[in-house]
Scaffold this motif. Structure first.
Motif, short mmCIF file in Angstrom:
data_model
loop_
_atom_site.label_atom_id
_atom_site.label_comp_id
_atom_site.label_asym_id
_atom_site.label_seq_id
_atom_site.Cartn_x
_atom_site.Cartn_y
_atom_site.Cartn_z
N VAL A 160 1.03 -1.18 0.00
CA VAL A 160 -0.18 0.03 0.19
C VAL A 160 0.92 1.19 0.05
O VAL A 160 0.52 2.07 -0.85
CB VAL A 160 -0.96 -0.20 1.14
CG1 VAL A 160 -1.75 1.16 1.22
CG2 VAL A 160 -1.88 -1.24 1.23
N ASP A 161 2.08 1.25 0.92
CA ASP A 161 2.88 2.32 0.74
C ASP A 161 4.29 1.54 1.50
O ASP A 161 4.27 0.30 1.40
CB ASP A 161 2.63 3.49 1.73
CG ASP A 161 2.25 3.08 3.12
OD1 ASP A 161 3.12 2.14 3.79
OD2 ASP A 161 1.30 3.62 3.71
N ARG A 163 5.45 1.10 4.25
CA ARG A 163 5.53 0.35 5.48
C ARG A 163 4.19 -0.51 5.51
O ARG A 163 4.27 -1.00 6.52
CB ARG A 163 5.72 1.42 6.43
CG ARG A 163 6.97 2.14 6.61
CD ARG A 163 7.06 3.18 7.77
NE ARG A 163 6.95 2.53 8.99
CZ ARG A 163 8.24 2.07 9.56
NH1 ARG A 163 9.34 2.33 9.07
NH2 ARG A 163 8.15 1.57 10.95
N THR A 164 3.33 -0.52 4.68
CA THR A 164 2.16 -0.96 4.83
C THR A 164 1.66 -2.12 3.52
O THR A 164 2.06 -1.63 2.53
CB THR A 164 0.81 -0.18 4.60
OG1 THR A 164 1.11 0.93 5.78
CG2 THR A 164 -0.49 -0.92 5.03
N GLU A 166 -0.85 -5.33 2.32
CA GLU A 166 -2.03 -5.94 2.29
C GLU A 166 -2.26 -7.22 1.37
O GLU A 166 -1.48 -7.40 0.32
CB GLU A 166 -3.07 -4.94 1.26
CG GLU A 166 -4.61 -5.24 1.44
CD GLU A 166 -5.46 -4.44 0.83
OE1 GLU A 166 -6.61 -4.21 1.70
OE2 GLU A 166 -5.25 -3.84 -0.23
N ARG A 176 -4.28 -5.85 6.45
CA ARG A 176 -3.26 -5.10 6.32
C ARG A 176 -2.48 -5.11 7.51
O ARG A 176 -2.65 -5.27 8.77
CB ARG A 176 -3.67 -3.41 6.21
CG ARG A 176 -4.29 -3.19 4.70
CD ARG A 176 -4.43 -1.59 4.40
NE ARG A 176 -4.95 -1.62 3.20
CZ ARG A 176 -5.32 -0.32 2.63
NH1 ARG A 176 -4.83 0.77 3.44
NH2 ARG A 176 -5.68 -0.20 1.71
N SER A 177 -1.07 -5.08 7.01
CA SER A 177 -0.15 -5.04 8.28
C SER A 177 1.01 -3.98 8.15
O SER A 177 1.22 -3.69 6.78
CB SER A 177 0.59 -6.46 8.19
OG SER A 177 -0.04 -7.34 8.64
N THR A 178 1.73 -3.72 9.18
CA THR A 178 2.69 -2.49 8.95
C THR A 178 3.93 -3.39 9.40
O THR A 178 4.01 -4.11 10.40
CB THR A 178 2.48 -1.40 10.04
OG1 THR A 178 1.02 -0.71 9.74
CG2 THR A 178 3.36 -0.17 10.13
N ASP A 187 3.63 -5.72 12.24
CA ASP A 187 2.69 -5.27 13.41
C ASP A 187 1.44 -5.90 12.90
O ASP A 187 0.62 -5.39 11.89
CB ASP A 187 2.75 -3.84 13.46
CG ASP A 187 1.66 -3.46 14.55
OD1 ASP A 187 1.04 -4.29 15.20
OD2 ASP A 187 1.36 -2.11 14.40
#
Length: 198
Positions: A160-161, A163-164, A166, A176-178, A187
């Motif tokens: 997604v970006d 640090r993220t 999906e 979604r995870s960071t 996370d």
């Protein structure tokens, strides 16, 4: 006798420093802050080496032959038990066969890998999505999404970006995870509870 004492003391101190350094490396391998795929191997070797060096150091400190023999025997026994436990944990850990990889955003060293988890159980394939960075002996590998046995691979995995990430296992579902791009700490590792739903 007095001339030989200082070099003996120096050797013992040097050995004690080596034991301490190897023990610190073993502790770092066990803690695995960078999620190395080969961390179990590193931990197994370094902990075993720490036990061996500590046994040698303790045996050299003993003044009587009987104590030295007892310390050496105890050390050999502990190393043997540790070697069996390490071997079993590595042999019986699931294999990870990479199906495909998704590169990260431009300039990122992190990528996503869809893997099939292979175990000794014959209850069907299981799939997982893992964040990866690097290669070779320092390959970082951290789970993001872990599917159930007999499940199907997720339909989509993407960034997604920076640090993220999906993971979309089926239409209408999205997890979604960071993640930390340096340590690959995730996370929220998602583990669905059912095959027929989110």
């Amino acid at each position: 006798m007095t001339a030989a004492a200082p070099p003996r003391r120096i050797r013992h101190r040097v050995l004690a420093i080596v034991v301490l350094v190897v023990a610190l490396l073993a502790a770092a391998a066990v803690a695995d802050p960078f999620h190395l795929l080969l961390a179990p191997w590193y931990a197994g070797v370094l902990v075993g080496l720490t036990i061996l060096l500590l046994t040698v150091w303790a045996a050299l400190q003993a003044r009587r032959t009987g104590w030295r023999i007892a310390i050496a025997a105890a050390g050999v026994l502990v190393i043997a038990v540790w070697a069996v436990l390490t071997w079993a944990s590595i042999v019986f850990s699931p294999g990870l066969a990479t199906i495909r990889e998704v590169p990260g955003p431009p300039g990122s060293r992190v990528r996503l890998a869809l893997v099939e988890t292979r175990t000794f159980a014959a209850d069907g394939p299981a799939y997982s999505v893992r964040a990866r960075a690097g290669s070779g002996p320092f390959l970082q590998d951290s789970p993001v999404w872990v599917g159930l046995s007999q499940g199907v691979p997720p339909a989509e995995l993407r960034f997604v970006d920076d640090r993220t990430v999906e993971v979309v296992p089926a239409r209408g579902c999205g997890y979604r995870s960071t993640l930390d791009p340096v340590t690959l700490a995730v996370d929220r590792v998602h583990r669905p509870l059912r095959l027929d739903g989110c």
